[in-house]
Design a protein around this motif. Structure first.
Motif, PDB file in Angstrom:
ATOM      1  N   TYR A 192       0.816  -1.228   0.000  1.00  0.00           N
ATOM      2  CA  TYR A 192       0.000   0.000   0.000  1.00  0.00           C
ATOM      3  C   TYR A 192       0.845   1.271   0.000  1.00  0.00           C
ATOM      4  O   TYR A 192       0.299   2.365  -0.078  1.00  0.00           O
ATOM      5  N   ALA A 193       2.188   1.102   0.100  1.00  0.00           N
ATOM      6  CA  ALA A 193       3.069   2.279   0.231  1.00  0.00           C
ATOM      7  C   ALA A 193       2.873   3.247  -0.932  1.00  0.00           C
ATOM      8  O   ALA A 193       2.721   4.460  -0.738  1.00  0.00           O
ATOM      9  N   ALA A 219       7.827   5.664   8.656  1.00  0.00           N
ATOM     10  CA  ALA A 219       7.406   4.284   8.951  1.00  0.00           C
ATOM     11  C   ALA A 219       7.099   3.544   7.657  1.00  0.00           C
ATOM     12  O   ALA A 219       7.436   2.366   7.499  1.00  0.00           O
ATOM     13  N   ILE A 220       6.490   4.279   6.719  1.00  0.00           N
ATOM     14  CA  ILE A 220       6.151   3.644   5.431  1.00  0.00           C
ATOM     15  C   ILE A 220       7.417   3.297   4.661  1.00  0.00           C
ATOM     16  O   ILE A 220       7.507   2.228   4.036  1.00  0.00           O
ATOM     17  N   PHE A 221       8.423   4.199   4.711  1.00  0.00           N
ATOM     18  CA  PHE A 221       9.672   3.922   3.991  1.00  0.00           C
ATOM     19  C   PHE A 221      10.277   2.578   4.401  1.00  0.00           C
ATOM     20  O   PHE A 221      10.807   1.829   3.580  1.00  0.00           O
ATOM     21  N   LEU A 222      10.187   2.256   5.692  1.00  0.00           N
ATOM     22  CA  LEU A 222      10.797   1.010   6.192  1.00  0.00           C
ATOM     23  C   LEU A 222      10.090  -0.238   5.659  1.00  0.00           C
ATOM     24  O   LEU A 222      10.619  -1.335   5.748  1.00  0.00           O
ATOM     25  N   ASN A 256      11.203   1.929  -5.158  1.00  0.00           N
ATOM     26  CA  ASN A 256       9.754   1.888  -5.382  1.00  0.00           C
ATOM     27  C   ASN A 256       9.100   3.257  -5.181  1.00  0.00           C
ATOM     28  O   ASN A 256       8.057   3.547  -5.771  1.00  0.00           O
ATOM     29  N   LEU A 257       9.710   4.071  -4.324  1.00  0.00           N
ATOM     30  CA  LEU A 257       9.108   5.387  -4.029  1.00  0.00           C
ATOM     31  C   LEU A 257       9.697   6.498  -4.884  1.00  0.00           C
ATOM     32  O   LEU A 257       9.241   7.637  -4.826  1.00  0.00           O
ATOM     33  N   SER A 258      10.753   6.167  -5.657  1.00  0.00           N
ATOM     34  CA  SER A 258      11.523   7.225  -6.338  1.00  0.00           C
ATOM     35  C   SER A 258      10.646   8.100  -7.235  1.00  0.00           C
ATOM     36  O   SER A 258      10.793   9.323  -7.241  1.00  0.00           O
ATOM     37  N   GLU A 259       9.734   7.494  -7.975  1.00  0.00           N
ATOM     38  CA  GLU A 259       8.912   8.299  -8.898  1.00  0.00           C
ATOM     39  C   GLU A 259       8.071   9.319  -8.140  1.00  0.00           C
ATOM     40  O   GLU A 259       7.954  10.477  -8.550  1.00  0.00           O
ATOM     41  N   THR A 291       3.970   5.121 -16.983  1.00  0.00           N
ATOM     42  CA  THR A 291       4.750   5.241 -15.746  1.00  0.00           C
ATOM     43  C   THR A 291       4.161   4.280 -14.707  1.00  0.00           C
ATOM     44  O   THR A 291       3.093   3.710 -14.904  1.00  0.00           O
ATOM     45  N   ALA A 292       4.872   4.171 -13.591  1.00  0.00           N
ATOM     46  CA  ALA A 292       4.428   3.231 -12.556  1.00  0.00           C
ATOM     47  C   ALA A 292       3.212   3.746 -11.797  1.00  0.00           C
ATOM     48  O   ALA A 292       2.546   2.992 -11.099  1.00  0.00           O
ATOM     49  N   ASN A 293       2.905   5.030 -11.965  1.00  0.00           N
ATOM     50  CA  ASN A 293       1.780   5.605 -11.220  1.00  0.00           C
ATOM     51  C   ASN A 293       0.473   5.328 -11.970  1.00  0.00           C
ATOM     52  O   ASN A 293       0.197   5.931 -13.006  1.00  0.00           O
ATOM     53  N   ILE A 294      -0.325   4.391 -11.443  1.00  0.00           N
ATOM     54  CA  ILE A 294      -1.585   4.063 -12.129  1.00  0.00           C
ATOM     55  C   ILE A 294      -2.765   4.190 -11.166  1.00  0.00           C
ATOM     56  O   ILE A 294      -3.755   3.463 -11.259  1.00  0.00           O
ATOM     57  N   GLY A 295      -2.611   5.108 -10.214  1.00  0.00           N
ATOM     58  CA  GLY A 295      -3.722   5.417  -9.299  1.00  0.00           C
ATOM     59  C   GLY A 295      -4.209   4.199  -8.531  1.00  0.00           C
ATOM     60  O   GLY A 295      -3.418   3.424  -8.009  1.00  0.00           O
TER      61      GLY A 295
END
Length: 1953
Positions: free
Chosen positions: A354-355, A383-386, A392-395, A828-832
């Protein structure tokens, strides 16, 4: 005392069980002494007490119990079987010892517990002690806690598992008993020593007073970690170490630290989803903020649990996200953030799914200024980063770095800084760091100071984590001050400054490259300082000669100038000075361009200088005369300023002008430059836009050059390159594809040039920076693709559609989603919120929607590329769940989707966390087998796997014992793959938690798996540096899955490998020249050393398992090492080094040397053959095509040499080579497959084809469809070449396995299987249907169709015999090949001399005609004697040949014999007449026609001499088997071979028939033929008579006629019982075979009628019991009803007549001959016989019999008028219907043929004239078609006439007048002569017997008579008599078409109904 004396005499073990306690006490004492005396821990004495130890412990008498405990302790300490007693003894100790009042008993009980732990039974002991804590007796609880404490204190936390102990600890603090609470406190203190603060969270729930007391105790503990003081039996090395330290003073630390324990692991997970308020989702949407707050507070309370149960948190996370993103109340925002933080902390990695949903929302919410909101959001995002990775969060992070709001930018940078602190060098690779650095550099220059500070902090943290060296290349744009600030303040003098300076040299923007631009005056001054004055003056002279002279001076000056003093910019500006590059004279221009190249090569040439001249060079590149020099100049600039920069400039300049020639030549130069420089650093994106422009050019030259350039780029980038051009026109795309196809399989050339700076860098930096950014790697190309963000199109409306209750609306939603993705192409990896919506559809009840969702996910994988990684947990894992679906097509779709995802993401993300183990926990057999199969396939490809893989082991062990066999099989297959990554020890240790009943079988499986465990794939060997980077960039041409495997390899390791190899390369390059000279000298010696018996020794060692057996799926390191060791003794050292060199080119050279020496060192090559072949098997696992092609080239030459040397492969060599060769049959490249097939063909010359067959059968089980297809094709070739004997283990078993593939999914496999079965059909005819067993209706119809087609092809072969082939086939006339007879001699030993003469003849014959018979080598001819005798000595006596040949009278110069053709130790084996005959008989079945004819001639030699013929006795079956095998070989192979002269075949047929006539002339020998052999012989003869091809051969009809006579001879002379039995079985087989010809069964029936006729004469010699048994068996298969259903009633009538005749001849006595029938009551036969007797009571036997017979024959299928009317009505209906009209006409034609007097008038009179003429025309067409097929069906005609000539008249003469007229018409139509000729009486044909004097004479005379008798015979067969059966079979002829047969059968069924 009397009582005592009784038990005193008992043995010790019985005393221990005695009911008297004193006896038991005495027994325990004696047992204790005995146990102390036994020194051997494996003594059988221990076994006696195995079942008693529990009783020692649970003794009811307190005194005796103490002794029992002592004895038990000694037993456990010393007996090797003690471990088996752990469970029962421990439960006894807990329940019966710990409750004892005596302290000694309790102490001994604890000692027993600790001793069990020492002997490796810690888990069982701990389980029993924990169970004891639930006991109601507080004494037991106290003792259990104390024992646990003591165990932990002595053995440490590695042996005693703390998690279950901590779990129950808090419960003990609540006990009412003070003693328990106190003991629990002591245990808590002991645990704290080992795990420190990790114990605090689990004990937070205990009483505060107790907690305070504990805190006080914990403070007192020493800070140093505790140490293990007692050791397990397996830890004796640690024990010795510990004792040594103790002896030295005990203070020294052994460096072993206690493993830190994660508190999270000790906690129990809490399930919170069910505890959410029921109205939570309503309240969270409420308008009142108080209600929303209530809902959030309820969640906050639940999320305070430190460990949460995994579950479906998607809805909850979305609700919280909505509050954070959209709620106006900041208090609620911070509350929601706290809830998210709690969820992330409690779920850890499980929250990673869910991050991606919430991070972007949190980052954007940082616009809030309130500190408490910001703090809550920071805590949440941290906390989410861990739970996930930075990648995965870079974009999401990079997206907000450009936000206008400074707070968001500041907080994003601070978040990055905090995140970097959690990273290490491996988790922060350059590919992730690079874009972050670029974004942070922008923020360093931001106007807001807080943004700048945050950016500096992030950069500084990154530097500390990965080192300045790694970050500095990305900070080239920062000035020194900012760089110093980023790295943490001003640098210390020297160090950082020098580092930065050192680095700046390497950065592209260093001063070398950014030279300032000089003014024209400055340039002239500098040039004047280095050039002669005259030169400068004449540069712009009007006279070209002066300009030329000036340029020559310029050139000389540059050549002699010092590099450091050369002012490059000034010189090139002088060259560019008017006229500059507009120079009109080509000589001056050429020189000018050459000078530019010289300056670039020799000086310190900068990009500024390059900019001055490049435009001019590009302008001249298309010039015919100057183009070469211009390209030379551009290449030199590329070397000076790097190719990527130069290429970019050149391309933009070329496409800025409009000259197509320049554009084309620029592209050509670039294609060549890429090969020279490699692909490192090329800006693909920029190039592709220019290439697209070029592809759209009108000039074809430009387009061609662009396509050529793309071809070169494809070498480096591989298939993904095509994605950029998918929008091009189809014609252009086809050209691009053609170019790519050319490049496939090629590897890019090694770079021959490099940038000067890059070369310097390589020395300084060992190519470290090439590691990540080595230019255009396969992974990078996906990043270059322009991607669309589709998140705005994934609206709430779409998501709700996909989740709608109505499946149609859900489908609409899915269609829309699919359309969005396909339209965007790359996303892109962002697909809502699409992932969660799609996840729901994977569990949809509508399977169509599940499949559609899977298709969308595949689409998503292609579109998203590597960005897919972040969706693995949310969307990937549910795909695995779908693998458990009950429908095969859904599972297949899920597996395809899974493979597509893994191709993009790699395996690492799938294996991390416990998601995979959770999936395996589901007890779904489908899911388990699919998932384990997938893991077994993927794990061997990984170099490393995450430790989380261990979580799957308990489930894997459960699968090993699953009820479903497929699951167990897949689990066993996966076991070695898991072991490859986890190691045997870890997996073995995990078995400790299994039940004892499960453990042993699992451990046994682990041992097996250990033996076949594959080696981990080696790290890529291509090395670093400038060259290395371009070499590594070849990887992309391999598949993406390779990059996936590499993902798992940690970066530092990769660096180490690369650096290491680079270093080696450097070292190798620096070796002195003398060394290479010495090497060359060494290479002149032999490459192989022949060591006597070395190969035999290796075979022996492998058999004794002293070395590893060469058997693996992928070669592990230990196999390679073993091979190296074995090769070192017999291979030249330099050759071995080359063969195992990592550079493939060195391997290719080594194979080249082996090819050169193959002939000169053939003997040594054979001596090392097994090792050579093993090395080649290793190469089969490489992917390099160059090496593979060289290997195959060598193998072809090697097998040719082995064949010449008559070498025969051993089993050992075959087993270690052939299976791996067969793997390559499935290679995707045609050229490889072709070579492998050629090698397999050659292999059959040195190794029995039947054994090759077995290997190929194994190959058909492969997953590779190409391999299956090729193996099946090869099997077909083997069967065609070597007959059915090649099928191993049995034809039936093999054929059933082959037939399975007819139903394969792959078309090529299906076709191959069908072709193979057709080959079998060609060999053994209808029998094929029996062999293949039951097939599905679909498969059978395919097979029948294929056989029908092949029959059509075979019956009309095209007359294409090439003259050259024909001449090659013609053999030189050899006197030895004729059948010269020797005078008969009395001495039987003459046979041997005759045979020796034959051997000499055969050799000479072979010498002359060897090339003319390549079909079946002599090695594989049937050698019955060799089969009968022991083969082990076959190759042991090579000298005997020479010895025997010397005895011959005439010296004959003989060529070398072939081993198998004529066995060299013949005289050893064949020293008797019998063995000589055996040998000659074996030659009869030879594939070589001449060999077979000569063998037949020799047997005839024996048969024609009556006094010698008796030596054949005992060999008749053997001879007949060889003969019928030869008949089959002719039928299937020789007849189908167009190259063979058909006269040779006729000659062979004549020999066979002549021999058989001679044999069956002698009744004594004829009667030896057994039932089975007679049956097969008659089958072969009938097949020959029915062979339509015989009519096309000259004299073929004469052969058929001879066969007819032979059949009569066999019927007369054979044992009558045997022949009747054989015919009955043959009839049964022919009727069972659905596709069997009715003519065949007709022939068998005629033979039976003939035998029935002679029954009165032979009745006394018959074995009636056997005949009746055969009739009974026939009637079992074909009961009366089934017989009547057959097309013809003849089989029924024949059987009836046979039984009737037997009854008439024997009377009631026949009932006594049913003894062999097991169950007479069930037999239809007995009932039939009784009916026959009943019938005979009213009629006289003879009349009845005759009347019956005649009546039966005259029935002739007449039907009642009513039935006729029905049938014709049905037929006319069909003709009238549109669909069945053709079928109706065919039936009408057949009906008219059958009932020629049928009246059709009543049916036609009411129809129209058109319909009547249509019917007539249709019938005429069918008639002409049928007559047109007359030649195709000729086999049937011959069969009718030839069999009639001998058989039909046996039961009735039918007047031929009825058919004569029709025959006459047919003959006239065919143009046959019709003049009446004299013909001999039929009776004469039947009674005349051929002369038996000499079959050879007969053969010679026959050949001369053939032409004379042919015309005679043609006329004769016109007037043969026909039986009613004849008419029937004839009418049935057209129905041999299977479809017609089926329709007729269907019609008959309908009529009967």
């Amino acid at each position: 005392m009397g009582d005592d004396s009784e038990w005193m005499k008992l043995p010790v073990d019985q005393k221990c069980e005695h009911k008297v306690w004193k006896a038991r006490l005495n027994g325990y004492e004696e047992a204790l002494k005995l146990f102390q005396r036994i020194s051997d821990e494996r003594s059988p004495e221990w076994g006696k007490y195995l079942g008693l130890i529990k009783k020692f412990v649970t003794e009811s008498n307190a005194v005796a119990q103490l002794k029992g405990l002592e004895a038990a302790l000694v037993f456990i300490e010393n007996a090797h079987v003690a471990g088996k007693t752990t469970g029962e003894v421990m439960s006894g100790v807990v329940t019966k010892v710990f409750n004892q009042p005596k302290a000694r008993a309790k102490e001994l009980g604890m000692d027993i517990c600790l001793m069990y732990i020492e002997i490796e039974k810690a888990e069982v002991v701990q389980d029993e002690l924990l169970k004891g804590l639930d006991n109601k007796n507080p004494k037991i609880v106290v003792a259990c806690i104390e024992t646990l404490r003591k165990a932990l204190s002595e053995f440490g936390s590695k042996i005693v598992t703390l998690k279950p102990v901590v779990k129950i600890l808090s419960k003990q603090f609540e006990s009412r008993e003070k003693a328990v609470r106190e003991e629990a406190k002591l245990l808590a203190v002991e645990i704290y020593k080992w795990i420190r603060d990790a114990l605090r969270p689990p004990l937070q729930g205990i009483n505060s007073v107790q907690l305070k007391e504990l805190e006080e105790e914990w403070v007192k503990l020493p800070s140093s970690p505790p140490k293990q003081t007692r050791f397990l039996r397996s830890q004796q090395d640690l024990k010795a170490k510990f004792e040594q330290h103790q002896a030295q003073g005990g203070d020294q630390s052994d460096g072993e630290t206690v493993a830190t324990v994660d508190p999270y692991e000790l906690l129990e997970a809490v399930e919170i989803l069910s505890k959410l308020p029921k109205d939570f989702y309503d309240k969270i949407e409420a308008k009142k903020w108080q209600e929303r707050k209530e809902a959030l507070e309820a969640v906050e309370v639940l999320t305070k649990n430190l460990k949460l149960e995994s579950g479906e948190y998607g809805d909850l996370v979305r609700a919280l996200k909505k509050v954070i993103g959209k709620d106006a109340n900041v208090m609620l925002v911070s509350l929601a953030a706290k809830c998210l933080a709690g969820l992330a902390t409690g779920l850890r990695k499980k929250f990673g799914t869910y991050a991606g949903l919430v991070v972007s929302t949190i980052l954007e919410k940082f616009k809030e200024k309130k500190p408490q909101v910001v703090q809550a959001l920071q805590e949440a995002i941290d906390a989410i980063f861990l739970t996930t990775t930075l990648q995965n969060l870079s974009e999401d992070i990079l997206a907000v770095m450009d936000n206008k709001n400074p707070s968001i930018k500041q907080q994003a940078s601070l978040f990055l800084a905090r995140s970097f602190r959690h990273c290490i060098q491996a988790t922060l690779p350059k590919s992730v760091l690079k874009p972050f650095c670029a974004a942070l550099i922008k923020q360093v220059n931001d106007s807001a100071p807080e943004v700048r500070d945050a950016a500096f902090e992030a950069l500084g943290t990154a530097m500390k984590v990965v080192g300045e060296k790694a970050v500095n290349p990305f900070l080239a744009d920062l000035d020194k001050l900012k760089l110093d600030r980023a790295s943490g303040g001003p640098p210390k003098k020297g160090k950082v400054g020098s580092a930065a300076a050192g680095k700046s040299k390497k950065t592209p923007e260093s001063k070398d490259f950014t030279e300032t631009e000089l003014s024209a005056e400055a340039c002239e001054d500098l040039a004047a300082g280095v050039l002669p004055a005259s030169c400068l003056q004449q540069l712009d002279s009007a006279n070209w000669k002066e300009r030329l002279a000036s340029m020559e001076e310029f050139q000389r000056a540059v050549e002699t100038m010092d590099k450091t003093a050369m002012p490059c910019q000034a010189l090139v500006r002088m060259l560019a000075k008017k006229p500059g590059f507009k120079e009109t004279n080509f000589q001056v221009m050429q020189l000018k361009l050459h000078v530019v190249a010289l300056i670039a090569q020799r000086g310190q040439f900068s990009k500024t200088s390059a900019s001055v001249v490049l435009d001019g060079l590009v302008d001249k590149v298309g010039d015919v005369k100057c183009g070469g020099n211009a390209k030379e100049g551009m290449t030199a600039i590329g070397e000076a300023c790097s190719l990527p920069w130069t290429a970019e400039q050149v391309m933009s300049m070329a496409f800025a002008q409009k000259n197509p020639k320049n554009q084309a030549e620029t592209l050509n130069w670039l294609a060549n430059a890429m090969k020279e420089f490699g692909f490192a650093g090329i800006n693909v994106k920029a190039f592709i836009s220019n290439v697209k422009t070029a592809l759209g050019a009108t000039n074809p030259g430009v387009r061609t050059a662009a396509i050529t350039l793309l071809g070169v780029m494809y070498l480096y980038m591989g298939a993904p390159l095509r994605m950029f051009f998918e929008d091009e026109k189809p014609a252009l795309l086809a050209q691009i594809d053609t170019e790519f196809e050319k490049m496939k399989g090629q590897s890019p050339p090694a770079p021959s040039k490099s940038t000067k700076k890059a070369a310097a860098e390589e020395e300084a930096d060992d190519g470290e920076e090439q590691d990540e950014d080595g230019g255009g790697g396969g992974q990078d190309i996906m990043d270059l693709l322009p991607r669309t963000d589709i998140s705005d199109k994934i609206t709430d409306d779409l998501v709700s559609k996909i989740s709608d209750k109505n499946w149609k609306i859900r489908k609409e939603g899915l269609d829309e989603a699919a359309a969005i993705i396909s339209e965007a192409k790359f996303i892109t990896a962002n697909i809502g919120e699409l992932p969660l919506a799609l996840k729901g559809r994977l569990s949809d009840s509508n399977k169509i929607l599940v499949q559609q969702t899977l298709t969308i996910l595949q689409q998503l994988a292609t579109a998203m590329g590597p960005g897919l990684k972040q969706h693995v947990k949310s969307l990937g894992m549910p795909i695995i769940t779908v693998l458990g679906d009950s429908k095969t097509n859904v599972r297949t779709a899920a597996m395809t989707t899974l493979q597509a995802w893994v191709e993009q993401t790699g395996m690492k993300d799938w294996l991390e966390g416990d998601d995979l183990s959770e999936e395996l926990k589901r007890e779904n057999p489908f899911q388990r087998q699919e998932l384990l199969g997938w893991l077994a396939e993927k794990l061997p490809t990984l170099r490393t796997a995450p430790g989380d893989l261990m979580l799957c082991i308990p489930q894997l062990y459960a699968c090993l014992e699953d009820r479903n066999g497929d699951v167990r099989k897949k689990a066993q297959d996966a076991l070695p793959m898991f072991m490859m990554h986890l190691g045997y020890d870890k997996m073995n240790k995990a078995t400790g938690k299994l039940k004892p009943t499960s453990k042993d079988p699992v451990v046994a499986m682990l041992e097996k798996a250990r033996a076949v465990m594959p080696a981990k794939p080696a790290a890529p060997a291509k090395a670093g540096g400038g060259k290395g980077s371009s070499e590594t960039s070849r990887a992309p041409s391999a598949s993406r899955s390779q990059s996936a495997c590499d993902d798992l390899e940690s970066k530092p390791e990769a660096k180490k490998v690369r650096g290491g190899v680079a270093a080696k390369k450097g070292a190798a390059a620096k070796k002195p020249a003398g060394k290479t000279l010495k090497d060359d000298e060494d290479k002149s010696g032999p490459i192989f050393t022949l060591i006597p018996n070395a190969k035999e020794q290796r075979i022996k060692e492998e058999k004794q398992l002293k070395i590893l057996k060469w058997n693996f799926m992928t070669p592990r390191d230990e196999y390679v090492e073993q091979l190296k060791t074995q090769m070192s003794t017999c291979f030249a050292k330099w050759l071995q080094d080359e063969l195992f060199h990592f550079d493939f080119q060195r391997q290719v050279k080594a194979i080249g040397v082996m090819i050169d020496r193959l002939e000169s060192e053939s003997e040594a090559t054979i001596g090392c053959l097994d090792l050579i072949l093993k090395w080649f098997t290793l190469r089969f696992f490489d992917t390099n095509t160059t090496v593979l092609m060289k290997v195959l080239e060598y193998l072809k030459l090697l097998f040719a040499m082995l064949n010449r040397e008559n070498y025969h492969f051993t089993e050992y060599e075959a087993n270690s080579f052939v299976p791996y060769l067969i793997l390559k049959v499935g290679e995707s490249k045609d050229v490889v497959r072709k070579d492998v097939r050629a090698i397999l063909t050659m292999l059959c010359k040195v190794y029995p084809a039947s054994k090759v067959f077995t290997f190929l059968m194994e190959g058909t089980k492969s997953k590779n469809s190409k391999q299956r297809a090729e193996c099946l094709e090869e099997l077909g070739c083997l069967i065609e070449g070597y007959g059915m004997n090649v099928c191993q283990p049995t034809p039936t078993k093999s054929l059933k396995e082959i037939a399975v593939h007819i139903g394969d999914r792959d078309t090529s496999v299906r076709n191959a299987a069908l072709n193979t079965v057709v080959s079998v059909y060609n060999t053994c005819g209808e029998q094929v249907y029996k062999l293949i067993g039951n097939l599905s209706e679909k498969d059978m119809s395919m097979l029948e169709e294929r056989i029908k087609r092949s029959a059509k092809k075979a019956s009309a072969p095209p007359p294409k015999q090439v003259a050259s082939e024909r001449t090659r086939r013609e053999q030189p006339t050899n006197p030895n090949a004729t059948f010269l007879r020797k005078p008969a001699q009395d001495d039987l030993n003459k046979l041997k001399i005759m045979y020796r003469t034959y051997r000499i003849q055969a050799r000479q014959n072979a010498h002359h005609s060897e090339p003319s018979h390549p079909f079946i080598p002599k090695e594989f001819q049937l050698d019955l004697d060799m089969i009968e005798t022991d083969q082990s000595g076959v190759c042991e006596l090579p000298d005997l040949v020479q010895h025997e040949l010397d005895e011959l009278d005439e010296p004959i110069n003989l060529p070398e014999p072939k081993l198998r053709a004529v066995s060299p130790h013949f005289d050893e084996l064949h020293n008797s007449t019998a063995s000589t005959i055996n040998f000659v008989i074996s030659q009869v079945a030879s594939g070589d026609i001449n060999t077979s004819i000569q063998a037949l001639a020799q047997i005839d030699e024996v048969l024609r001499q009556e006094d010698k013929a008796e030596v054949m006795s005992g060999h008749i079956d053997q001879f007949l088997i060889a003969t019928l095998m030869q008949l089959r070989l002719i039928y299937s192979t020789h007849m189908a071979d167009d190259r063979l002269d058909k006269r040779e075949i006729i000659k062979l047929y004549c020999c066979i028939i002549g021999n058989l006539l001679s044999l069956f002339a002698m009744e004594v020998l004829a009667r030896e033929a057994s039932v089975g052999v007679l049956k097969d012989l008659l089958h072969g003869l009938f097949t020959l008579m029915l062979d339509g091809r015989m009519e096309d051969i000259e004299d073929g009809q004469q052969v058929v006629r001879s066969v007819n006579m032979l059949v009569i001879r066999i019927l007369e002379k054979s044992d009558q019982t045997n022949i009747i039995s054989a015919l009955l079985v043959l009839l049964q087989d022919s009727l069972i075979t659905t596709a069997g010809s009715p003519l065949f069964s007709g022939a068998v029936i005629k033979c039976l009628w003939r035998l029935i006729r002679f029954l009165p004469e032979n009745i006394n010699s018959l074995n009636l019991d056997r005949i009746l048994l055969d009739v009974h068996n026939f009637m079992k298969v074909f009961p009366k009803e089934k017989l009547k259903q057959l097309n013809s009633d003849m089989p029924h009538r024949t059987l009836k007549t046979l039984l009737h005749t037997l009854c008439r001849l024997t009377g009631v006595k026949i009932m006594d001959h049913l003894s062999m029938i097991e169950n007479r009551n069930e037999s239809e036969l007995e009932a039939h016989l009784r009916r026959t007797f009943k019938h005979s009571a009213h009629l006289s036997g003879g009349k009845n019999d005759r009347g019956n017979e005649k009546g039966g024959l005259r029935t002739d299928d007449r039907l009642s008028k009513a039935k006729v009317s029905d049938i014709l009505t049905e037929i006319f209906k069909k003709i009238g219907s549109k669909e069945n009209t053709k079928e109706g006409l065919t039936e009408l034609y057949e009906y008219k043929q059958k009932y020629s007097d049928a009246d059709l008038e009543p049916f036609l009179k009411n129809t129209s004239q058109f319909f009547q003429s249509y019917v007539e025309r249709g019938l005429r067409i069918i008639e002409s078609e049928r007559e047109g097929k007359a030649r195709i069906q000729s086999s049937a005609v011959i069969q009718q006439h030839s069999i009639d000539s001998g058989l039909s008249s046996n039961y009735e003469e039918v007047k031929p007048a009825v058919y004569y007229e029709r025959l006459k018409i047919l003959r006239q139509r065919q143009g046959l002569e019709n003049t009446p000729q004299q013909r001999p009486a039929i009776s004469s044909l039947l009674t005349s017997k051929p002369s038996v004097a000499s079959s050879t004479d007969m053969l010679h005379s026959k050949l001369s008579q053939l032409k004379e008798s042919r015309e005679h015979y043609q006329q004769e067969h016109n007037t043969h008599s026909h039986s009613p059966t004849q008419t029937h079979t004839r009418s049935a002829l057209p129905a041999t078409n299977l479809d017609d047969l089926k329709k007729r059968l269907e019609r008959i069924k309908n009529n009967r109904q």
